[in-house]
Design a protein around this motif. Structure first.
Motif, PDB file in Angstrom:
ATOM      1  N   PHE A  67       0.788  -1.279   0.059  1.00  0.00           N
ATOM      2  CA  PHE A  67      -0.192  -0.072   0.060  1.00  0.00           C
ATOM      3  C   PHE A  67       0.857   1.297  -0.147  1.00  0.00           C
ATOM      4  O   PHE A  67       0.730   2.174  -0.777  1.00  0.00           O
ATOM      5  N   LEU A  68       1.782   1.287   0.777  1.00  0.00           N
ATOM      6  CA  LEU A  68       2.856   2.562   0.871  1.00  0.00           C
ATOM      7  C   LEU A  68       3.510   2.771  -0.396  1.00  0.00           C
ATOM      8  O   LEU A  68       3.560   3.908  -0.772  1.00  0.00           O
ATOM      9  N   ILE A  69       3.987   1.559  -1.047  1.00  0.00           N
ATOM     10  CA  ILE A  69       4.675   1.965  -2.340  1.00  0.00           C
ATOM     11  C   ILE A  69       3.930   2.189  -3.580  1.00  0.00           C
ATOM     12  O   ILE A  69       4.186   2.968  -4.170  1.00  0.00           O
ATOM     13  N   ALA A  70       2.532   1.643  -3.257  1.00  0.00           N
ATOM     14  CA  ALA A  70       1.764   1.931  -4.528  1.00  0.00           C
ATOM     15  C   ALA A  70       1.460   3.342  -4.405  1.00  0.00           C
ATOM     16  O   ALA A  70       1.222   4.263  -5.210  1.00  0.00           O
ATOM     17  N   PHE A  71       0.904   3.752  -3.114  1.00  0.00           N
ATOM     18  CA  PHE A  71       0.597   5.236  -2.781  1.00  0.00           C
ATOM     19  C   PHE A  71       1.741   6.387  -3.356  1.00  0.00           C
ATOM     20  O   PHE A  71       1.330   7.341  -3.806  1.00  0.00           O
ATOM     21  N   GLU A  72       2.670   5.760  -2.980  1.00  0.00           N
ATOM     22  CA  GLU A  72       3.972   6.799  -3.064  1.00  0.00           C
ATOM     23  C   GLU A  72       4.144   6.738  -4.878  1.00  0.00           C
ATOM     24  O   GLU A  72       4.424   7.848  -5.447  1.00  0.00           O
ATOM     25  N   LEU A  73       4.074   5.535  -5.454  1.00  0.00           N
ATOM     26  CA  LEU A  73       4.101   5.445  -7.078  1.00  0.00           C
ATOM     27  C   LEU A  73       2.940   6.360  -7.688  1.00  0.00           C
ATOM     28  O   LEU A  73       3.150   7.159  -8.553  1.00  0.00           O
ATOM     29  N   VAL A  74       1.797   6.238  -7.206  1.00  0.00           N
ATOM     30  CA  VAL A  74       0.701   7.142  -7.514  1.00  0.00           C
ATOM     31  C   VAL A  74       0.887   8.598  -7.408  1.00  0.00           C
ATOM     32  O   VAL A  74       0.759   9.452  -8.277  1.00  0.00           O
ATOM     33  N   ALA A  75       1.351   8.923  -5.988  1.00  0.00           N
ATOM     34  CA  ALA A  75       1.531  10.300  -5.743  1.00  0.00           C
ATOM     35  C   ALA A  75       2.706  11.041  -6.583  1.00  0.00           C
ATOM     36  O   ALA A  75       2.628  12.026  -7.119  1.00  0.00           O
ATOM     37  N   GLY A  76       3.651  10.125  -6.732  1.00  0.00           N
ATOM     38  CA  GLY A  76       4.960  10.517  -7.530  1.00  0.00           C
ATOM     39  C   GLY A  76       4.470  10.964  -8.956  1.00  0.00           C
ATOM     40  O   GLY A  76       4.766  11.551  -9.720  1.00  0.00           O
ATOM     41  N   SER A  77       3.683   9.954  -9.567  1.00  0.00           N
ATOM     42  CA  SER A  77       3.102  10.097 -10.856  1.00  0.00           C
ATOM     43  C   SER A  77       2.320  11.331 -11.043  1.00  0.00           C
ATOM     44  O   SER A  77       2.525  12.106 -12.023  1.00  0.00           O
ATOM     45  N   VAL A  78       1.471  11.613 -10.069  1.00  0.00           N
ATOM     46  CA  VAL A  78       0.837  12.823 -10.063  1.00  0.00           C
ATOM     47  C   VAL A  78       1.433  14.152  -9.989  1.00  0.00           C
ATOM     48  O   VAL A  78       1.568  14.778 -10.864  1.00  0.00           O
ATOM     49  N   TRP A  79       2.584  14.082  -9.045  1.00  0.00           N
ATOM     50  CA  TRP A  79       3.511  15.085  -9.144  1.00  0.00           C
ATOM     51  C   TRP A  79       4.097  15.280 -10.325  1.00  0.00           C
ATOM     52  O   TRP A  79       4.471  16.461 -10.730  1.00  0.00           O
ATOM     53  N   ASN A  80       4.846  14.166 -10.754  1.00  0.00           N
ATOM     54  CA  ASN A  80       5.492  14.338 -12.204  1.00  0.00           C
ATOM     55  C   ASN A  80       4.767  14.954 -13.464  1.00  0.00           C
ATOM     56  O   ASN A  80       5.106  15.585 -14.040  1.00  0.00           O
ATOM     57  N   LEU A  81       3.694  14.175 -13.474  1.00  0.00           N
ATOM     58  CA  LEU A  81       2.980  14.330 -14.651  1.00  0.00           C
ATOM     59  C   LEU A  81       2.322  16.049 -14.788  1.00  0.00           C
ATOM     60  O   LEU A  81       2.044  16.440 -15.665  1.00  0.00           O
ATOM     61  N   LEU A  82       1.953  16.390 -13.582  1.00  0.00           N
ATOM     62  CA  LEU A  82       1.472  17.737 -13.362  1.00  0.00           C
ATOM     63  C   LEU A  82       2.330  18.682 -13.272  1.00  0.00           C
ATOM     64  O   LEU A  82       2.358  20.066 -13.199  1.00  0.00           O
TER      65      LEU A  82
END
Length: 184
Positions: free
Chosen positions: A27-42
């Motif tokens: 859960f923690l790594i998936a959340f970081e991957l998701v948040a990181g994708s949002v941060w990077n793509l935006l």
């Protein structure tokens, strides 16, 4: 010649630890991957500041963001054991690489401590995953319920990432000032 016997209590304890460690770390790594994708793509300010500080081109954010989406989906979805190996490897290289480049730049633990923690969590998630999420002998088809849970979790993680973005941006801006990467 002696025979090896496994204490059932040790096996039970190991299975209890595994049954907690896998979902928690995943859960923690998936959340970081998701948040990181949002941060990077935006392309939030923190990403631009960090890429500039480390000497990377701005376009790297889009590449990393796209790969983070894929890794989160594959790690959470049932099945795809070979793709999971690649997703875990990519997460490991992403975060361990962040540790190394921050160390090379002379940044302190406040810069490389979090990616080091994520690297460790990714290894624990990879190591403790259930047999049906591993390469040898993994079943080809997965129940619909597992797909539904994975999809729902991704939707929730993305919703939380988008909803918390304004607060995160303010915090990370102040963090960049505190680290001396920007002035303002």
């Amino acid at each position: 010649m002696s025979t090896l016997t496994i204490d059932p209590n040790t096996a039970d304890r190991s299975e209890r630890i595994r049954s907690f460690a896998y979902p928690a770390t995943t859960f923690l790594i998936a959340f970081e991957l998701v948040a990181g994708s949002v941060w990077n793509l935006l392309r939030i300010e923190w990403i631009d500041i960090q890429l500039a500080h480390l000497g990377y081109p701005d376009s790297l954010a889009y590449l990393l963001g796209a790969w983070q989406v894929g890794a989160a989906v594959v790690i959470l979805a049932p099945g795809f054991p070979r793709a999971k190996e690649w997703a875990y490897a990519g997460a490991f290289f992403l975060w361990s690489g962040a540790v190394v480049v921050h160390l090379i730049e002379g940044d302190g633990i406040q810069s490389w401590g979090f990616p080091l923690t994520l690297t460790i969590l990714a290894v624990v998630s990879w190591r403790t995953r259930p047999a049906d999420r591993r390469l040898p002998g993994a079943p080809v088809e997965q129940p619909t319920r597992e797909w539904t849970i994975a999809a729902a979790l991704l939707v929730v993680l993305y919703a939380v990432s988008f909803l918390t973005l304004p607060a995160v941006e303010d915090f990370m801006h102040q963090n960049a000032i505190d680290l001396g990467w920007i002035t303002e």
